[in-house]
Design a protein around this motif. Structure first.
Motif, short mmCIF file in Angstrom:
data_model
loop_
_atom_site.label_atom_id
_atom_site.label_comp_id
_atom_site.label_asym_id
_atom_site.label_seq_id
_atom_site.Cartn_x
_atom_site.Cartn_y
_atom_site.Cartn_z
N LEU A 49 -2.04 6.63 -3.36
CA LEU A 49 -0.97 5.78 -3.89
C LEU A 49 0.23 5.85 -2.96
O LEU A 49 0.88 4.83 -2.68
N CYS A 50 0.53 7.04 -2.47
CA CYS A 50 1.64 7.24 -1.54
C CYS A 50 1.46 6.34 -0.32
O CYS A 50 2.37 5.59 0.07
N TYR A 51 0.29 6.41 0.28
CA TYR A 51 0.03 5.63 1.50
C TYR A 51 0.04 4.12 1.20
O TYR A 51 0.67 3.34 1.92
N ASN A 52 -0.63 3.73 0.12
CA ASN A 52 -0.71 2.31 -0.22
C ASN A 52 0.67 1.71 -0.51
O ASN A 52 0.94 0.56 -0.14
N SER A 53 1.53 2.49 -1.16
CA SER A 53 2.84 1.97 -1.56
C SER A 53 3.84 1.94 -0.40
O SER A 53 4.84 1.22 -0.45
N LEU A 54 3.56 2.72 0.65
CA LEU A 54 4.53 2.85 1.75
C LEU A 54 4.03 2.34 3.10
O LEU A 54 4.82 2.26 4.05
N SER A 55 2.77 1.99 3.20
CA SER A 55 2.20 1.60 4.50
C SER A 55 2.90 0.39 5.12
O SER A 55 3.03 0.31 6.34
N SER A 56 3.39 -0.52 4.28
CA SER A 56 4.06 -1.71 4.82
C SER A 56 5.44 -1.37 5.40
O SER A 56 6.06 -2.20 6.08
N TYR A 57 5.92 -0.16 5.14
CA TYR A 57 7.23 0.27 5.66
C TYR A 57 7.09 1.25 6.83
O TYR A 57 8.09 1.81 7.29
N ALA A 58 5.85 1.45 7.32
CA ALA A 58 5.59 2.43 8.37
C ALA A 58 6.44 2.23 9.61
O ALA A 58 6.95 3.19 10.19
N SER A 59 6.64 0.97 10.01
CA SER A 59 7.42 0.71 11.23
C SER A 59 8.90 1.00 11.03
O SER A 59 9.62 1.30 11.99
N ASP A 60 9.38 0.93 9.79
CA ASP A 60 10.78 1.29 9.49
C ASP A 60 10.93 2.80 9.35
O ASP A 60 11.92 3.37 9.79
N ILE A 61 9.93 3.43 8.75
CA ILE A 61 9.96 4.88 8.55
C ILE A 61 9.80 5.62 9.86
O ILE A 61 10.45 6.63 10.11
N GLN A 62 8.91 5.11 10.72
CA GLN A 62 8.55 5.73 11.99
C GLN A 62 8.10 7.17 11.74
O GLN A 62 7.11 7.39 11.07
N THR A 63 8.81 8.16 12.25
CA THR A 63 8.43 9.56 11.98
C THR A 63 9.61 10.32 11.39
O THR A 63 9.80 11.51 11.64
N SER A 64 10.40 9.62 10.58
CA SER A 64 11.60 10.20 9.97
C SER A 64 11.35 10.63 8.53
O SER A 64 11.11 9.78 7.66
N PRO A 65 11.42 11.95 8.24
CA PRO A 65 11.26 12.41 6.85
C PRO A 65 12.32 11.81 5.92
O PRO A 65 12.04 11.55 4.75
N GLN A 66 13.53 11.57 6.45
CA GLN A 66 14.58 10.97 5.63
C GLN A 66 14.25 9.53 5.28
O GLN A 66 14.36 9.12 4.11
N MET A 67 13.82 8.75 6.26
CA MET A 67 13.46 7.36 6.00
C MET A 67 12.26 7.27 5.06
O MET A 67 12.18 6.37 4.22
N LEU A 68 11.34 8.23 5.18
CA LEU A 68 10.17 8.26 4.32
C LEU A 68 10.59 8.53 2.87
O LEU A 68 10.15 7.84 1.95
N ALA A 69 11.46 9.51 2.68
CA ALA A 69 11.95 9.81 1.33
C ALA A 69 12.72 8.63 0.76
O ALA A 69 12.57 8.28 -0.42
N ASN A 70 13.55 8.00 1.59
CA ASN A 70 14.33 6.83 1.15
C ASN A 70 13.41 5.68 0.73
O ASN A 70 13.64 5.04 -0.30
N ALA A 71 12.40 5.42 1.56
CA ALA A 71 11.48 4.32 1.27
C ALA A 71 10.73 4.58 -0.03
O ALA A 71 10.56 3.69 -0.86
N SER A 72 10.31 5.83 -0.22
CA SER A 72 9.59 6.18 -1.45
C SER A 72 10.46 6.01 -2.68
O SER A 72 10.03 5.47 -3.70
#
Length: 199
Positions: A49-72
Motif C-alpha cells: 500500500l505504501c508503494y502503490n500510494s506513493l509511487s507516482s510521487y517518486a520523482s518528487d520524493i527522490q531520496t529524501s526521507p523528509q519528502m517521503l514523510a511529507n508525501a505520505s
C-alpha cells in the motif's frame, strides 16, 4: 482499537536504521528513486500500500526521507478528507436507518479530528528544517499522527454489534481500514525521517 506503544516506536527505529544502511548500499549500485521508495516502504506495516500510494510521487520524493514523510502525510490527509466527504453524503441518504445515521455522524466527527491532526502535523513538518527544537517537533508530529490513527480506528465503534452488520458497515469498514493503514505507514515513515536526522 489500535494502540501505538513505545515498544512499537522503538521497533520502527531499529528497522529504519537497518533499512537506511541497506538503502545506502543499494543506491550505490542502483541509484533510482523507485528503489529508495521500495526500500523505505519496507519499514511500514503495509509496504505494498505504501508503494502503490506513493509511487507516482517518486520523482518528487527522490531520496529524501523528509519528502517521503511529507508525501505520505499528504496522501493520508487527502484520503481522509475524501472519506469524510463520502460518509457525510452517505449519512444523509434516504435509506439510512436512525442508528446507522448516528454511527455515521460519530464516525464523521472522528474523521474531522483526524483531518485537523494530520493538517497540524504537515504544518509542523514544514518548520522543522533549521529549527533548534527538532526533537520536540518530531515528538509532536508523531503524537498527532498517532492520535489521527486512533480517531480513524474509533470511527468504527458505533458499528459494533451484529445488529449493525450489513452492506453499509462493510463499505465503511473498508474505507476506514484504508485510512488506518495509510496513517500507520505515515507514522513509520515519519519515524524513519526522525532516525535519519539523528544519524
Amino acid at each position: 482499537m489500535m494502540q501505538i506503544s513505545t515498544h512499537f516506536i522503538g521497533f520502527l527505529t531499529i528497522l529504519c536504521i537497518t533499512l537506511q544502511i541497506s538503502s545506502t548500499l543499494a543506491t550505490k549500485t542502483t541509484p533510482t528513486y523507485t528503489d529508495f521508495l521500495k526500500t523505505s516502504c519496507k519499514s511500514t506495516l503495509y509496504p505494498q500500500l505504501c508503494y502503490n500510494s506513493l509511487s507516482s510521487y517518486a520523482s518528487d520524493i527522490q531520496t529524501s526521507p523528509q519528502m517521503l514523510a511529507n508525501a505520505s502525510l499528504s496522501v493520508t490527509l487527502a484520503t481522509t478528507k475524501t472519506t469524510a466527504a463520502f460518509i457525510s453524503k452517505m449519512s444523509k441518504g434516504p435509506a439510512i436507518r436512525p442508528r446507522e445515521a448516528g454511527a455515521l455522524k460519530d464516525c464523521l466527527e472522528e474523521l474531522r479530528d483526524a483531518v485537523r491532526e494530520l493538517q497540524g502535523s504537515i504544518k509542523e513538518m514544514s518548520h522543522i528544517k533549521g529549527s533548534n527544537k527538532v526533537g520536540i517537533m518530531m515528538n509532536d508530529i508523531e503524537t498527532w499522527v498517532s492520535a489521527a490513527l486512533t480517531d480513524s480506528d474509533t470511527c468504527m465503534t458505533g458499528f459494533d454489534g451484529k445488529i449493525m452488520d450489513g452492506k453499509l458497515k462493510k463499505v465503511v469498514r473498508g474505507k476506514i481500514m484504508n485510512i488506518c493503514h495509510l496513517t500507520s505507514n505515515s507514522l513509520a515513515l515519519i519515524n524513519c525521517y526522525a532516525s535519519s536526522m539523528q544519524g
